[in-house]
Design an enzyme around this catalytic site. Structure first.
Site, PDB file in Angstrom:
ATOM      1  N   CYS A  34       0.811  -1.221   0.000  1.00 46.40           N
ATOM      2  CA  CYS A  34       0.000   0.000   0.000  1.00 46.40           C
ATOM      3  C   CYS A  34       0.838   1.263   0.000  1.00 46.40           C
ATOM      4  CB  CYS A  34      -0.991  -0.010   1.165  1.00 46.40           C
ATOM      5  SG  CYS A  34      -0.252   0.019   2.819  1.00 46.40           S
ATOM      6  N   HIS A  76      -2.623   1.073   6.893  1.00 45.88           N
ATOM      7  CA  HIS A  76      -2.955   0.988   5.474  1.00 45.88           C
ATOM      8  C   HIS A  76      -3.162   2.395   4.923  1.00 45.88           C
ATOM      9  CE1 HIS A  76      -4.272  -0.774   1.742  1.00 45.88           C
ATOM     10  NE2 HIS A  76      -5.393  -0.069   1.779  1.00 45.88           N
ATOM     11  N   HIS A 113      -5.627   1.663  -4.367  1.00 43.97           N
ATOM     12  CA  HIS A 113      -4.758   1.131  -3.314  1.00 43.97           C
ATOM     13  C   HIS A 113      -4.293  -0.270  -3.670  1.00 43.97           C
ATOM     14  CE1 HIS A 113      -7.805  -1.353  -0.758  1.00 43.97           C
ATOM     15  NE2 HIS A 113      -8.174  -1.344  -2.003  1.00 43.97           N
TER      16      HIS A 113
END
Length: 177
Positions: free
Chosen positions: A91, A139, A151
């Site tokens: 990510c 994240h 993402h």
């Protein structure tokens, strides 16, 4: 009724090539939700009109636009823990690489990225803003407009565009340019 199935690999390859062509030409794309008509046209009838994407949401500045375009061009590439591309991304590697392509230096990890730039209220998100999830932050995704983000979520799932609201654990957002 006969259907033809296209291999996932050839569709992804074509999609990636087309996306690279558009982004290389400076054309920003935004995702469209697909709709289906269960009835479909009768045999020999003219095909129904195809929906055309609304004008893309422009980022507030050139660097953010380059970052968004770069991140979107990675769609379909695999999740790779610690990956910063070009073959795969985690990510924060995706957001790090996207901003690096725009000439903007940000930290490498999601937790460190969550302290970069300035805080942005969720209601004021603009394309290029970084969105963080979980507490502590674990994240990150990049907002691309229209309630969507790009993402690299987890092993087995490629870089993709998803609705921000489909992710749980929203923490904060930051604007780095």
């Amino acid at each position: 009724m006969t259907t033809t199935r296209t291999s996932t690999i050839s569709r992804r390859s074509f999609r990636g090539a087309a996306l690279a062509l558009f982004t290389g030409a400076g054309i920003a794309l935004t995702p469209l939700t697909a709709t289906a008509d269960a009835g479909g046209p009768a045999a020999g009838a003219a095909a129904a009109p195809v929906a055309v994407a609304a004008a893309p949401v422009a980022a507030p500045n050139h660097a953010a636009q380059v970052a968004v375009d770069t991140a979107l061009a990675q769609q379909g590439k695999p999740y790779v823990w610690g990956g910063t591309g070009p073959g795969g991304y985690d990510c924060s590697g995706l957001t790090f690489s996207a901003y690096q392509a725009a000439g903007v230096s940000i930290p490498r990890t999601s937790r460190a990225q969550s302290t970069a730039g300035v805080h942005v209220d969720r209601a004021n998100l603009q394309p290029g803003d970084l969105i963080f999830f979980y507490d502590p932050v674990g994240h990150v995704g990049m907002y691309i407009g229209n309630g969507q983000m790009v993402h690299s979520s987890t092993y087995g799932k490629p870089v993709a565009v998803v609705p921000v609201d489909s992710m749980y654990g929203y923490n904060t957002a930051r604007r780095v340019v």
